[in-house]
Design a protein around this motif. Structure first.
Motif, PDB file in Angstrom:
ATOM      1  N   LEU A  34       0.824  -1.205   0.000  1.00  9.20           N
ATOM      2  CA  LEU A  34       0.000   0.000   0.000  1.00  9.20           C
ATOM      3  C   LEU A  34       0.856   1.252   0.000  1.00  9.20           C
ATOM      4  O   LEU A  34       1.849   1.326   0.727  1.00  9.20           O
ATOM      5  CB  LEU A  34      -0.879   0.045   1.254  1.00  9.20           C
ATOM      6  N   ILE A  35       0.427   2.225  -0.773  1.00  9.20           N
ATOM      7  CA  ILE A  35       1.082   3.529  -0.798  1.00  9.20           C
ATOM      8  C   ILE A  35       0.097   4.530  -0.206  1.00  9.20           C
ATOM      9  O   ILE A  35      -1.053   4.599  -0.632  1.00  9.20           O
ATOM     10  CB  ILE A  35       1.448   3.943  -2.241  1.00  9.20           C
ATOM     11  N   SER A  36       0.555   5.298   0.777  1.00  9.79           N
ATOM     12  CA  SER A  36      -0.295   6.297   1.433  1.00  9.79           C
ATOM     13  C   SER A  36       0.470   7.606   1.534  1.00  9.79           C
ATOM     14  O   SER A  36       1.690   7.611   1.668  1.00  9.79           O
ATOM     15  CB  SER A  36      -0.665   5.847   2.854  1.00  9.79           C
ATOM     16  N   GLN A  37      -0.290   8.698   1.487  1.00  7.91           N
ATOM     17  CA  GLN A  37       0.309  10.017   1.616  1.00  7.91           C
ATOM     18  C   GLN A  37      -0.254  10.675   2.869  1.00  7.91           C
ATOM     19  O   GLN A  37      -1.454  10.591   3.136  1.00  7.91           O
ATOM     20  CB  GLN A  37      -0.037  10.844   0.373  1.00  7.91           C
ATOM     21  N   ASP A  38       0.594  11.314   3.650  1.00  7.03           N
ATOM     22  CA  ASP A  38       0.187  11.991   4.865  1.00  7.03           C
ATOM     23  C   ASP A  38      -0.708  13.180   4.490  1.00  7.03           C
ATOM     24  O   ASP A  38      -0.319  14.014   3.682  1.00  7.03           O
ATOM     25  CB  ASP A  38       1.445  12.462   5.608  1.00  7.03           C
ATOM     26  N   ARG A  39      -1.906  13.231   5.067  1.00  8.10           N
ATOM     27  CA  ARG A  39      -2.826  14.336   4.748  1.00  8.10           C
ATOM     28  C   ARG A  39      -2.281  15.684   5.176  1.00  8.10           C
ATOM     29  O   ARG A  39      -2.491  16.689   4.497  1.00  8.10           O
ATOM     30  CB  ARG A  39      -4.172  14.104   5.424  1.00  8.10           C
ATOM     31  N   VAL A  47       4.835   3.450   2.806  1.00  2.00           N
ATOM     32  CA  VAL A  47       4.670   2.185   2.095  1.00  2.00           C
ATOM     33  C   VAL A  47       4.444   1.126   3.171  1.00  2.00           C
ATOM     34  O   VAL A  47       5.267   0.964   4.065  1.00  2.00           O
ATOM     35  CB  VAL A  47       5.914   1.819   1.256  1.00  2.00           C
ATOM     36  N   THR A  48       3.314   0.437   3.075  1.00  2.00           N
ATOM     37  CA  THR A  48       3.009  -0.658   3.983  1.00  2.00           C
ATOM     38  C   THR A  48       3.072  -1.943   3.181  1.00  2.00           C
ATOM     39  O   THR A  48       2.346  -2.095   2.205  1.00  2.00           O
ATOM     40  CB  THR A  48       1.605  -0.489   4.603  1.00  2.00           C
TER      41      THR A  48
END
Length: 102
Positions: A34-39, A47-48
């Protein structure tokens, strides 16, 4: 893993990592990528990863990138410093079978 992009380049970093994620779709042993961006800080990208075992993760790292895909150097060029990596042992939860494997 937490990565800090050079100022204003978090979107580019996320896009490159999403391309890496597409390459890993169906890769043996890759359970989650998973790719996530800090709001609050879009230049911080997470990256998880969940792998069936260490050998699968190492095989993915050792595989050559596709000719038209991003390379590790492409990711490093967007970073403002080294990534922060935390290795965890998956115990369970929503989205994975109880033993953390398929």
């Amino acid at each position: 893993m937490t990565m800090s992009a050079r100022p204003g380049r978090g979107g580019e970093l996320a896009a490159v990592l999403l391309s890496v994620a597409e390459r890993l779709r169906g890769f043996p042993g890759c359970e989650i990528y998973l790719i996530s961006q800090d709001r609050a800080d879009p230049d911080t990208v997470h990256v998880t990863e969940v792998w069936q075992d260490d050998a699968s993760a190492q095989a993915a790292l050792a595989s050559p990138p596709p000719a038209d895909g991003p390379t590790p150097a492409d990711v490093l060029a967007l970073l403002s410093g080294p990534p922060h990596r935390t290795d965890l042992t998956v115990l369970g939860g929503v989205g994975l079978p109880p033993d953390g494997r398929s």
